[in-house]
Design a protein around this motif. Structure first.
Motif, mmCIF file in Angstrom:
data_model
loop_
_atom_site.group_PDB
_atom_site.id
_atom_site.type_symbol
_atom_site.label_atom_id
_atom_site.label_comp_id
_atom_site.label_asym_id
_atom_site.label_seq_id
_atom_site.Cartn_x
_atom_site.Cartn_y
_atom_site.Cartn_z
ATOM 1 N N VAL A 20 0.837 -1.203 0.000
ATOM 2 C CA VAL A 20 0.000 0.000 0.000
ATOM 3 C C VAL A 20 0.870 1.251 0.000
ATOM 4 N N ARG A 21 1.936 1.235 0.772
ATOM 5 C CA ARG A 21 2.848 2.396 0.816
ATOM 6 C C ARG A 21 3.531 2.653 -0.522
ATOM 7 N N SER A 22 3.694 1.616 -1.332
ATOM 8 C CA SER A 22 4.404 1.775 -2.602
ATOM 9 C C SER A 22 3.487 2.137 -3.769
ATOM 10 N N LEU A 23 2.199 2.325 -3.508
ATOM 11 C CA LEU A 23 1.272 2.666 -4.583
ATOM 12 C C LEU A 23 1.556 4.061 -5.128
ATOM 13 N N PRO A 24 1.198 4.303 -6.393
ATOM 14 C CA PRO A 24 1.355 5.655 -6.946
ATOM 15 C C PRO A 24 0.375 6.623 -6.294
ATOM 16 N N ALA A 25 0.447 7.886 -6.653
ATOM 17 C CA ALA A 25 -0.348 8.941 -6.016
ATOM 18 C C ALA A 25 -1.855 8.720 -6.106
ATOM 19 N N ALA A 26 -2.301 8.088 -7.165
ATOM 20 C CA ALA A 26 -3.723 7.774 -7.325
ATOM 21 C C ALA A 26 -3.829 6.367 -7.905
ATOM 22 N N VAL A 27 -4.837 5.638 -7.460
ATOM 23 C CA VAL A 27 -5.012 4.257 -7.896
ATOM 24 C C VAL A 27 -6.447 4.034 -8.361
ATOM 25 N N SER A 28 -6.658 2.913 -9.015
ATOM 26 C CA SER A 28 -8.005 2.555 -9.454
ATOM 27 C C SER A 28 -8.867 2.183 -8.253
ATOM 28 N N VAL A 29 -10.162 2.223 -8.443
ATOM 29 C CA VAL A 29 -11.082 1.809 -7.386
ATOM 30 C C VAL A 29 -10.857 0.344 -7.045
ATOM 31 N N VAL A 30 -10.562 -0.471 -8.035
ATOM 32 C CA VAL A 30 -10.314 -1.899 -7.802
ATOM 33 C C VAL A 30 -9.103 -2.096 -6.893
ATOM 34 N N THR A 31 -8.039 -1.357 -7.126
ATOM 35 C CA THR A 31 -6.844 -1.453 -6.283
ATOM 36 C C THR A 31 -7.137 -0.965 -4.872
ATOM 37 N N ALA A 32 -7.845 0.153 -4.767
ATOM 38 C CA ALA A 32 -8.198 0.679 -3.442
ATOM 39 C C ALA A 32 -9.083 -0.309 -2.689
ATOM 40 N N ALA A 33 -10.016 -0.908 -3.385
ATOM 41 C CA ALA A 33 -10.894 -1.900 -2.748
ATOM 42 C C ALA A 33 -10.080 -3.076 -2.226
ATOM 43 N N ARG A 34 -9.129 -3.529 -3.011
ATOM 44 C CA ARG A 34 -8.267 -4.637 -2.585
ATOM 45 C C ARG A 34 -7.502 -4.261 -1.321
ATOM 46 N N ALA A 35 -6.976 -3.042 -1.280
ATOM 47 C CA ALA A 35 -6.242 -2.585 -0.097
ATOM 48 C C ALA A 35 -7.153 -2.527 1.126
ATOM 49 N N LEU A 36 -8.416 -2.170 0.914
ATOM 50 C CA LEU A 36 -9.374 -2.067 2.010
ATOM 51 C C LEU A 36 -9.979 -3.411 2.412
ATOM 52 N N GLY A 37 -9.742 -4.420 1.588
ATOM 53 C CA GLY A 37 -10.273 -5.745 1.896
ATOM 54 C C GLY A 37 -11.748 -5.903 1.553
ATOM 55 N N ILE A 38 -12.203 -5.138 0.557
ATOM 56 C CA ILE A 38 -13.588 -5.255 0.111
ATOM 57 C C ILE A 38 -13.596 -5.527 -1.384
ATOM 58 N N GLY A 39 -14.716 -5.952 -1.896
ATOM 59 C CA GLY A 39 -14.845 -6.186 -3.323
ATOM 60 C C GLY A 39 -15.046 -4.887 -4.087
ATOM 61 N N SER A 40 -14.774 -4.932 -5.371
ATOM 62 C CA SER A 40 -14.926 -3.727 -6.184
ATOM 63 C C SER A 40 -16.389 -3.308 -6.295
ATOM 64 N N ASP A 41 -17.321 -4.259 -6.336
ATOM 65 C CA ASP A 41 -18.741 -3.890 -6.383
ATOM 66 C C ASP A 41 -19.127 -3.098 -5.139
ATOM 67 N N LYS A 42 -18.657 -3.546 -3.989
ATOM 68 C CA LYS A 42 -18.941 -2.846 -2.737
ATOM 69 C C LYS A 42 -18.301 -1.463 -2.748
ATOM 70 N N ALA A 43 -17.091 -1.369 -3.266
ATOM 71 C CA ALA A 43 -16.401 -0.079 -3.331
ATOM 72 C C ALA A 43 -17.198 0.906 -4.176
ATOM 73 N N TYR A 44 -17.655 0.465 -5.351
ATOM 74 C CA TYR A 44 -18.439 1.358 -6.206
ATOM 75 C C TYR A 44 -19.765 1.732 -5.553
ATOM 76 N N GLU A 45 -20.367 0.813 -4.817
ATOM 77 C CA GLU A 45 -21.597 1.108 -4.085
ATOM 78 C C GLU A 45 -21.350 2.178 -3.027
ATOM 79 N N LEU A 46 -20.247 2.045 -2.281
ATOM 80 C CA LEU A 46 -19.900 3.036 -1.260
ATOM 81 C C LEU A 46 -19.632 4.405 -1.885
#
Length: 80
Positions: A20-46
């Protein structure tokens, strides 16, 4: 399900702190969801509900997530 509830149910992020610390300045929702431990569908819903725990950046029809705000949501600090 909120991110906090997912964490309380024992779900963990799919990325290590170092990853997570090595990620670029902005990431895709899918990558952020993975870091948060949730699915991408849930991320888009949130995001749609205005409840995503990190700052999103709209870019046309796509969304990016600010990595600094993702670190903050995960309680990760940058050692300087």
């Amino acid at each position: 399900m909120t991110v906090q509830r997912a964490r309380s149910e024992g779900r963990r992020g799919g990325m290590s702190v170092e990853e997570v610390r090595s990620l670029p300045a902005a990431v895709s929702v899918v990558t952020a969801a993975r870091a948060l431990g949730i699915g991408s569908d849930k991320a888009y819903e949130l995001i749609k509900d205005g409840a995503f725990p990190a700052q999103t950046i709209p870019l046309g029809q796509t969304q990016k997530v600010s990595t600094a705000s993702l670190w903050k949501a995960l309680g990760i600090t940058l050692d300087v």
